[in-house]
Design a protein around this motif. Sequence first.
Motif, PDB file in Angstrom:
ATOM      1  N   ASN A  70       0.858  -1.186   0.000  1.00  0.00           N
ATOM      2  CA  ASN A  70       0.000   0.000   0.000  1.00  0.00           C
ATOM      3  C   ASN A  70       0.895   1.236   0.000  1.00  0.00           C
ATOM      4  O   ASN A  70       1.355   1.694   1.046  1.00  0.00           O
ATOM      5  CB  ASN A  70      -0.908  -0.010   1.231  1.00  0.00           C
ATOM      6  N   LEU A  71       1.171   1.751  -1.191  1.00  0.00           N
ATOM      7  CA  LEU A  71       2.085   2.872  -1.331  1.00  0.00           C
ATOM      8  C   LEU A  71       1.400   4.185  -0.962  1.00  0.00           C
ATOM      9  O   LEU A  71       0.252   4.419  -1.319  1.00  0.00           O
ATOM     10  CB  LEU A  71       2.623   2.944  -2.762  1.00  0.00           C
ATOM     11  N   ALA A  72       2.125   5.029  -0.227  1.00  0.00           N
ATOM     12  CA  ALA A  72       1.608   6.338   0.175  1.00  0.00           C
ATOM     13  C   ALA A  72       2.780   7.276   0.415  1.00  0.00           C
ATOM     14  O   ALA A  72       3.944   6.850   0.457  1.00  0.00           O
ATOM     15  CB  ALA A  72       0.761   6.205   1.443  1.00  0.00           C
ATOM     16  N   SER A  73       2.478   8.538   0.579  1.00  0.00           N
ATOM     17  CA  SER A  73       3.519   9.535   0.863  1.00  0.00           C
ATOM     18  C   SER A  73       3.953   9.417   2.323  1.00  0.00           C
ATOM     19  O   SER A  73       3.119   9.399   3.235  1.00  0.00           O
ATOM     20  CB  SER A  73       2.970  10.942   0.582  1.00  0.00           C
ATOM     21  N   ILE A  74       5.269   9.336   2.541  1.00  0.00           N
ATOM     22  CA  ILE A  74       5.813   9.145   3.895  1.00  0.00           C
ATOM     23  C   ILE A  74       6.999  10.078   4.095  1.00  0.00           C
ATOM     24  O   ILE A  74       7.822  10.259   3.196  1.00  0.00           O
ATOM     25  CB  ILE A  74       6.274   7.679   4.094  1.00  0.00           C
ATOM     26  N   SER A  75       7.102  10.640   5.293  1.00  0.00           N
ATOM     27  CA  SER A  75       8.296  11.398   5.679  1.00  0.00           C
ATOM     28  C   SER A  75       9.351  10.397   6.133  1.00  0.00           C
ATOM     29  O   SER A  75       9.220   9.781   7.196  1.00  0.00           O
ATOM     30  CB  SER A  75       7.971  12.378   6.812  1.00  0.00           C
ATOM     31  N   LEU A  76      10.387  10.212   5.333  1.00  0.00           N
ATOM     32  CA  LEU A  76      11.400   9.195   5.620  1.00  0.00           C
ATOM     33  C   LEU A  76      12.107   9.445   6.939  1.00  0.00           C
ATOM     34  O   LEU A  76      12.224   8.552   7.780  1.00  0.00           O
ATOM     35  CB  LEU A  76      12.410   9.138   4.474  1.00  0.00           C
ATOM     36  N   SER A  77      12.597  10.662   7.145  1.00  0.00           N
ATOM     37  CA  SER A  77      13.379  10.946   8.355  1.00  0.00           C
ATOM     38  C   SER A  77      12.548  10.763   9.618  1.00  0.00           C
ATOM     39  O   SER A  77      13.046  10.268  10.637  1.00  0.00           O
ATOM     40  CB  SER A  77      13.935  12.371   8.292  1.00  0.00           C
ATOM     41  N   SER A  78      11.270  11.133   9.573  1.00  0.00           N
ATOM     42  CA  SER A  78      10.408  10.974  10.747  1.00  0.00           C
ATOM     43  C   SER A  78      10.216   9.502  11.085  1.00  0.00           C
ATOM     44  O   SER A  78      10.261   9.113  12.268  1.00  0.00           O
ATOM     45  CB  SER A  78       9.053  11.637  10.504  1.00  0.00           C
ATOM     46  N   LEU A  79      10.015   8.681  10.049  1.00  0.00           N
ATOM     47  CA  LEU A  79       9.817   7.256  10.298  1.00  0.00           C
ATOM     48  C   LEU A  79      11.092   6.603  10.799  1.00  0.00           C
ATOM     49  O   LEU A  79      11.053   5.744  11.699  1.00  0.00           O
ATOM     50  CB  LEU A  79       9.337   6.570   9.016  1.00  0.00           C
TER      51      LEU A  79
ATOM     52  N   GLU B 204      11.474   7.486  14.418  1.00  0.00           N
ATOM     53  CA  GLU B 204      10.468   6.766  15.202  1.00  0.00           C
ATOM     54  C   GLU B 204      10.895   5.334  15.482  1.00  0.00           C
ATOM     55  O   GLU B 204      10.807   4.852  16.611  1.00  0.00           O
ATOM     56  CB  GLU B 204       9.130   6.783  14.447  1.00  0.00           C
ATOM     57  N   VAL B 205      11.361   4.639  14.432  1.00  0.00           N
ATOM     58  CA  VAL B 205      11.733   3.229  14.592  1.00  0.00           C
ATOM     59  C   VAL B 205      13.036   3.093  15.378  1.00  0.00           C
ATOM     60  O   VAL B 205      13.113   2.320  16.347  1.00  0.00           O
ATOM     61  CB  VAL B 205      11.871   2.537  13.215  1.00  0.00           C
ATOM     62  N   PHE B 206      14.058   3.842  14.998  1.00  0.00           N
ATOM     63  CA  PHE B 206      15.363   3.683  15.637  1.00  0.00           C
ATOM     64  C   PHE B 206      15.311   4.091  17.115  1.00  0.00           C
ATOM     65  O   PHE B 206      15.914   3.421  17.962  1.00  0.00           O
ATOM     66  CB  PHE B 206      16.419   4.496  14.893  1.00  0.00           C
ATOM     67  N   LEU B 207      14.600   5.161  17.425  1.00  0.00           N
ATOM     68  CA  LEU B 207      14.547   5.611  18.824  1.00  0.00           C
ATOM     69  C   LEU B 207      13.688   4.695  19.691  1.00  0.00           C
ATOM     70  O   LEU B 207      13.817   4.710  20.916  1.00  0.00           O
ATOM     71  CB  LEU B 207      14.032   7.047  18.890  1.00  0.00           C
ATOM     72  N   SER B 208      12.837   3.880  19.072  1.00  0.00           N
ATOM     73  CA  SER B 208      12.075   2.910  19.858  1.00  0.00           C
ATOM     74  C   SER B 208      12.987   1.817  20.413  1.00  0.00           C
ATOM     75  O   SER B 208      12.601   1.073  21.313  1.00  0.00           O
ATOM     76  CB  SER B 208      10.963   2.292  19.001  1.00  0.00           C
TER      77      SER B 208
ATOM     78  N   ALA C 230       6.166   4.916  -0.366  1.00  0.00           N
ATOM     79  CA  ALA C 230       6.484   3.603   0.200  1.00  0.00           C
ATOM     80  C   ALA C 230       5.299   3.082   0.999  1.00  0.00           C
ATOM     81  O   ALA C 230       4.317   3.798   1.226  1.00  0.00           O
ATOM     82  CB  ALA C 230       7.732   3.698   1.088  1.00  0.00           C
ATOM     83  N   ASP C 231       5.404   1.835   1.403  1.00  0.00           N
ATOM     84  CA  ASP C 231       4.427   1.224   2.293  1.00  0.00           C
ATOM     85  C   ASP C 231       4.949   1.372   3.723  1.00  0.00           C
ATOM     86  O   ASP C 231       6.015   0.842   4.056  1.00  0.00           O
ATOM     87  CB  ASP C 231       4.246  -0.256   1.933  1.00  0.00           C
ATOM     88  N   ARG C 232       4.211   2.077   4.554  1.00  0.00           N
ATOM     89  CA  ARG C 232       4.699   2.396   5.898  1.00  0.00           C
ATOM     90  C   ARG C 232       5.013   1.135   6.712  1.00  0.00           C
ATOM     91  O   ARG C 232       6.070   1.040   7.336  1.00  0.00           O
ATOM     92  CB  ARG C 232       3.649   3.243   6.640  1.00  0.00           C
ATOM     93  N   LEU C 233       4.116   0.162   6.705  1.00  0.00           N
ATOM     94  CA  LEU C 233       4.310  -1.044   7.511  1.00  0.00           C
ATOM     95  C   LEU C 233       5.506  -1.861   7.014  1.00  0.00           C
ATOM     96  O   LEU C 233       6.298  -2.370   7.821  1.00  0.00           O
ATOM     97  CB  LEU C 233       3.043  -1.900   7.501  1.00  0.00           C
ATOM     98  N   LEU C 234       5.636  -1.988   5.686  1.00  0.00           N
ATOM     99  CA  LEU C 234       6.776  -2.733   5.147  1.00  0.00           C
ATOM    100  C   LEU C 234       8.079  -2.020   5.460  1.00  0.00           C
ATOM    101  O   LEU C 234       9.094  -2.650   5.782  1.00  0.00           O
ATOM    102  CB  LEU C 234       6.634  -2.916   3.638  1.00  0.00           C
ATOM    103  N   LEU C 235       8.063  -0.684   5.389  1.00  0.00           N
ATOM    104  CA  LEU C 235       9.283   0.079   5.649  1.00  0.00           C
ATOM    105  C   LEU C 235       9.671  -0.007   7.124  1.00  0.00           C
ATOM    106  O   LEU C 235      10.857  -0.075   7.460  1.00  0.00           O
ATOM    107  CB  LEU C 235       9.083   1.539   5.228  1.00  0.00           C
ATOM    108  N   ILE C 236       8.684  -0.020   7.997  1.00  0.00           N
ATOM    109  CA  ILE C 236       8.973  -0.206   9.426  1.00  0.00           C
ATOM    110  C   ILE C 236       9.663  -1.547   9.633  1.00  0.00           C
ATOM    111  O   ILE C 236      10.640  -1.648  10.382  1.00  0.00           O
ATOM    112  CB  ILE C 236       7.674  -0.123  10.256  1.00  0.00           C
ATOM    113  N   ARG C 237       9.171  -2.585   8.958  1.00  0.00           N
ATOM    114  CA  ARG C 237       9.783  -3.907   9.095  1.00  0.00           C
ATOM    115  C   ARG C 237      11.228  -3.889   8.596  1.00  0.00           C
ATOM    116  O   ARG C 237      12.122  -4.488   9.211  1.00  0.00           O
ATOM    117  CB  ARG C 237       8.977  -4.935   8.305  1.00  0.00           C
ATOM    118  N   VAL C 238      11.480  -3.193   7.489  1.00  0.00           N
ATOM    119  CA  VAL C 238      12.844  -3.076   6.965  1.00  0.00           C
ATOM    120  C   VAL C 238      13.755  -2.411   7.989  1.00  0.00           C
ATOM    121  O   VAL C 238      14.857  -2.903   8.280  1.00  0.00           O
ATOM    122  CB  VAL C 238      12.842  -2.268   5.647  1.00  0.00           C
TER     123      VAL C 238
END
Length: 301
Positions: free
Chosen positions: A150-159, A162-166, A191-199
Amino acid sequence: MWEWILVFLVLALILYLYFLKRELRKLKSGVKGLSARAKFGSRLFLDFRDKTLLNLVDELNQMITEFEGNNHQAKQMEENVKLTIAGLSHDLRTPLTSIHGYVQLLNTTEDEAKRANYLTVIEQSVRSLMEMTDNFYDLARVETNQKEVNLASISLSSLVEEVFLSFYEQFEENKIDLQFPEQIIDSQIIADRLLLIRVFQNIVQNILRYANSNALISYEDDSSYVIFTVKNDIKHESKVAIEKVFTLFYTEITSRTNTETSGLGLYLSKKLVEKMNGKMQAELEGNLFVLKIYLPKIQLQ
């Protein structure tokens, strides 16, 4: 005069039908042997230069090419399944054996400190098992094209933050200094937010396992992509074969008795990035392991 012309035409027709029948028999024989010979790259051919027959042979040869491609793909998938089953058997057996051993130790000691330590090890092994099974499940869905994108507009640096600081506590516990760029150009990606989080989670796990003391994050822009780069120094006991880091079941620890990882993380991450129309590369810069992810950027009109 007309009688001779008629005789000539009849003879010509008889010869045409004879050669046509001969070529059809040859073609039939060639088609019957396709399944046995196609894997060797054989093709059908005719000596009789009839346009209709030649077109038929061209169509059949195209079908053979598709058959060979499908056959090769099927064999490759079969080999991948065998490799996956072998890797799965090994990688699941290792933490399960560890859990079984520590459960036995837990049942034979009354020392509370030892019991607490055994429970911690068991908990870590269970987490490893859960991570492995999640990765295997995702890999199976990716390989069979069942993973939806599910491709959508995402702020790369924010994501990324979010992931690294968790994982901040884990970075602190492993004494890894995580550095973000001082100035960030907040480019939007597709990008797909959920797939990118997994990456990114897989990349973090890779850093936690193999980084010695620091990891550095940076961003670049080019005409088509936003390039996310993460560099980490490598532990002395880790030996990286850079050409194999995206290979199924590859790990940087030389011993395959390593219970912390299945070697699926970067392989799966690359597959997920490619499903989002991106690219993932790895290289060595001295003692630094460098991962680069190219993600499609939003093009301004």
